[in-house]
Design an enzyme around this catalytic site. Structure first.
Site, mmCIF file in Angstrom:
data_model
loop_
_atom_site.group_PDB
_atom_site.id
_atom_site.type_symbol
_atom_site.label_atom_id
_atom_site.label_comp_id
_atom_site.label_asym_id
_atom_site.label_seq_id
_atom_site.Cartn_x
_atom_site.Cartn_y
_atom_site.Cartn_z
ATOM 1 N N ASP A 19 46.713 37.909 34.442
ATOM 2 C CA ASP A 19 46.844 38.929 35.490
ATOM 3 C C ASP A 19 47.435 38.399 36.806
ATOM 4 O O ASP A 19 48.247 39.085 37.431
ATOM 5 C CB ASP A 19 45.498 39.609 35.768
ATOM 6 C CG ASP A 19 45.141 40.635 34.706
ATOM 7 O OD1 ASP A 19 46.039 41.018 33.916
ATOM 8 O OD2 ASP A 19 43.974 41.061 34.652
ATOM 9 N N LYS A 23 37.460 41.576 28.774
ATOM 10 C CA LYS A 23 37.975 42.652 27.921
ATOM 11 C C LYS A 23 36.882 43.684 27.683
ATOM 12 O O LYS A 23 37.120 44.892 27.756
ATOM 13 C CB LYS A 23 38.318 42.082 26.534
ATOM 14 C CG LYS A 23 39.719 41.672 26.307
ATOM 15 C CD LYS A 23 39.814 41.426 24.793
ATOM 16 C CE LYS A 23 40.983 40.614 24.386
ATOM 17 N NZ LYS A 23 40.968 40.306 22.947
ATOM 18 N N ASP A 82 43.251 42.933 20.045
ATOM 19 C CA ASP A 82 44.004 41.680 20.063
ATOM 20 C C ASP A 82 45.198 41.915 20.980
ATOM 21 O O ASP A 82 45.892 42.927 20.853
ATOM 22 C CB ASP A 82 44.460 41.253 18.673
ATOM 23 C CG ASP A 82 44.787 39.764 18.663
ATOM 24 O OD1 ASP A 82 43.868 38.954 18.903
ATOM 25 O OD2 ASP A 82 45.962 39.402 18.441
ATOM 26 N N SER A 83 45.372 41.013 21.910
ATOM 27 C CA SER A 83 46.351 41.287 22.955
ATOM 28 C C SER A 83 46.974 39.996 23.441
ATOM 29 O O SER A 83 46.504 38.903 23.121
ATOM 30 C CB SER A 83 45.651 42.009 24.111
ATOM 31 O OG SER A 83 44.425 41.386 24.426
ATOM 32 N N GLY A 92 42.800 36.249 32.634
ATOM 33 C CA GLY A 92 43.961 35.790 31.861
ATOM 34 C C GLY A 92 45.210 35.642 32.714
ATOM 35 O O GLY A 92 45.206 34.987 33.760
ATOM 36 N N ARG A 111 46.138 47.790 27.525
ATOM 37 C CA ARG A 111 44.826 48.116 26.952
ATOM 38 C C ARG A 111 44.465 49.575 27.255
ATOM 39 O O ARG A 111 43.959 50.286 26.389
ATOM 40 C CB ARG A 111 43.766 47.159 27.524
ATOM 41 C CG ARG A 111 42.377 47.316 26.928
ATOM 42 C CD ARG A 111 41.497 46.118 27.221
ATOM 43 N NE ARG A 111 42.049 44.910 26.630
ATOM 44 C CZ ARG A 111 42.681 43.961 27.322
ATOM 45 N NH1 ARG A 111 42.779 44.038 28.628
ATOM 46 N NH2 ARG A 111 43.209 42.928 26.716
HETATM 47 P P1 ITT Z 1 38.561 37.944 21.543
HETATM 48 O O1 ITT Z 1 39.501 37.485 20.444
HETATM 49 O O2 ITT Z 1 37.156 37.455 21.349
HETATM 50 O O3 ITT Z 1 38.638 39.421 21.788
HETATM 51 P P2 ITT Z 1 40.329 36.434 23.318
HETATM 52 O O4 ITT Z 1 40.348 36.183 24.799
HETATM 53 O O5 ITT Z 1 40.446 35.230 22.418
HETATM 54 O O6 ITT Z 1 39.020 37.271 22.953
HETATM 55 P P3 ITT Z 1 42.823 37.414 22.236
HETATM 56 O O7 ITT Z 1 42.768 36.504 21.077
HETATM 57 O O8 ITT Z 1 43.232 38.851 22.032
HETATM 58 O O9 ITT Z 1 41.421 37.487 23.006
HETATM 59 O O10 ITT Z 1 43.762 36.752 23.323
HETATM 60 C C1 ITT Z 1 44.249 37.504 24.366
HETATM 61 C C2 ITT Z 1 44.684 36.611 25.498
HETATM 62 O O11 ITT Z 1 45.807 37.276 26.114
HETATM 63 C C3 ITT Z 1 43.586 36.539 26.564
HETATM 64 O O12 ITT Z 1 42.804 35.407 26.433
HETATM 65 C C4 ITT Z 1 44.406 36.546 27.847
HETATM 66 O O13 ITT Z 1 44.807 35.250 28.148
HETATM 67 C C5 ITT Z 1 45.625 37.379 27.492
HETATM 68 N N1 ITT Z 1 45.425 38.786 27.893
HETATM 69 C C6 ITT Z 1 45.145 39.860 27.087
HETATM 70 N N2 ITT Z 1 44.987 40.976 27.812
HETATM 71 C C7 ITT Z 1 45.137 40.599 29.098
HETATM 72 C C8 ITT Z 1 45.061 41.298 30.325
HETATM 73 O O14 ITT Z 1 44.753 42.592 30.384
HETATM 74 N N3 ITT Z 1 45.266 40.613 31.446
HETATM 75 C C9 ITT Z 1 45.552 39.293 31.415
HETATM 76 N N4 ITT Z 1 45.628 38.554 30.313
HETATM 77 C C10 ITT Z 1 45.418 39.199 29.148
#
Ligand code: ITT
Length: 197
Positions: free
Chosen positions: A156, A13, A70-71, A154, A182
């Protein structure tokens, strides 16, 4: 130069966000520059709530403007799951591979028209002593039958971006950023950040 800290432990990210902010005159720092700072628990019911919580916690700890993302993935056939639980869909600390395997298992046998989904991203920017801003972006797509492609992170490899007929993992990083959840959220955040520089 003004500083902005990215509050994320997800290096993929951070790379995408840095690329999307590249041309702004802002020094972008990450949590690697602040190893003592712990991220708060993500216990809010929606992406915006979790993004605000992460940005405000790290801003309070650093005294600097902080951006958090957050995604996650919302799958229609699963009633919007995994949603805010995307990172830990197959269990706490689960790998991307385990999450993708569980997703494909849950959707096994479903025809393409029932495999619709979207990525959603909330980006929050917290400024010391000011109101936190939050913006969102979404990207619609379809869940593939099997993982395809080596890029991205993730979900993707299992997320088909239909205008290209390719998964996000098969698209070059710049191409994903131009159309992704994003990328869209960051485009809105960039406008607001211009006031910073
Ligand atoms: P932070 O909270 O530290 O930012 P995280 O990976 O735990 O990192 P999130 O809680 O926002 O982040 O979880 C988002 C999940 O959603 C991430 O781990 C991926 O599995 C998925 N995800 C988010 N954006 C994505 C993308 O652009 N491509 C693929 N998967 C994505």
């Amino acid at each position: 130069m003004k500083k902005l800290v990215l509050a994320t432990n997800n290096l993929n990210k951070a790379v995408e966000i840095k690329e999307l902010l590249e041309d702004l005159d802002i020094a972008v720092l990450t949590l690697q520059d602040y190893p003592g700072i712990k991220m708060p628990e993500e216990d809010r019911p929606d992406f915006a709530g979790n993004a605000i919580k992460k940005a405000e916690a790290v801003s309070a700890a650093t005294g600097l403007p902080v951006m958090a993302d957050d995604s996650g993935l919302e799958v229609d056939a699963l009633g919007g799951r995994p949603g805010v639980y995307s990172a830990r869909y197959a269990g706490e600390g689960s790998s991307d591979r385990a999450n993708n395997e569980l997703l494909l298992e849950e959707l096994a046998g479903l025809p393409p028209e029932k495999r619709t989904a979207r990525f959603r991203c909330a980006v929050a920017v917290a400024f010391p002593g000011k109101q936190t801003i939050v913006v969102e972006g979404t990207c619609p797509g379809r869940i593939a039958e099997k993982p395809l492609g080596e890029g991205g992170f993730g979900y993707d490899p299992v997320f088909i971006y239909e205008p290209e007929g390719l998964t996000f993992a098969q698209m070059p990083p710049g191409a994903k950023n131009r159309v992704s959840h994003r990328g869209k959220a960051l485009a809105k955040a960039r406008e607001l950040l211009k006031g910073l520089v």
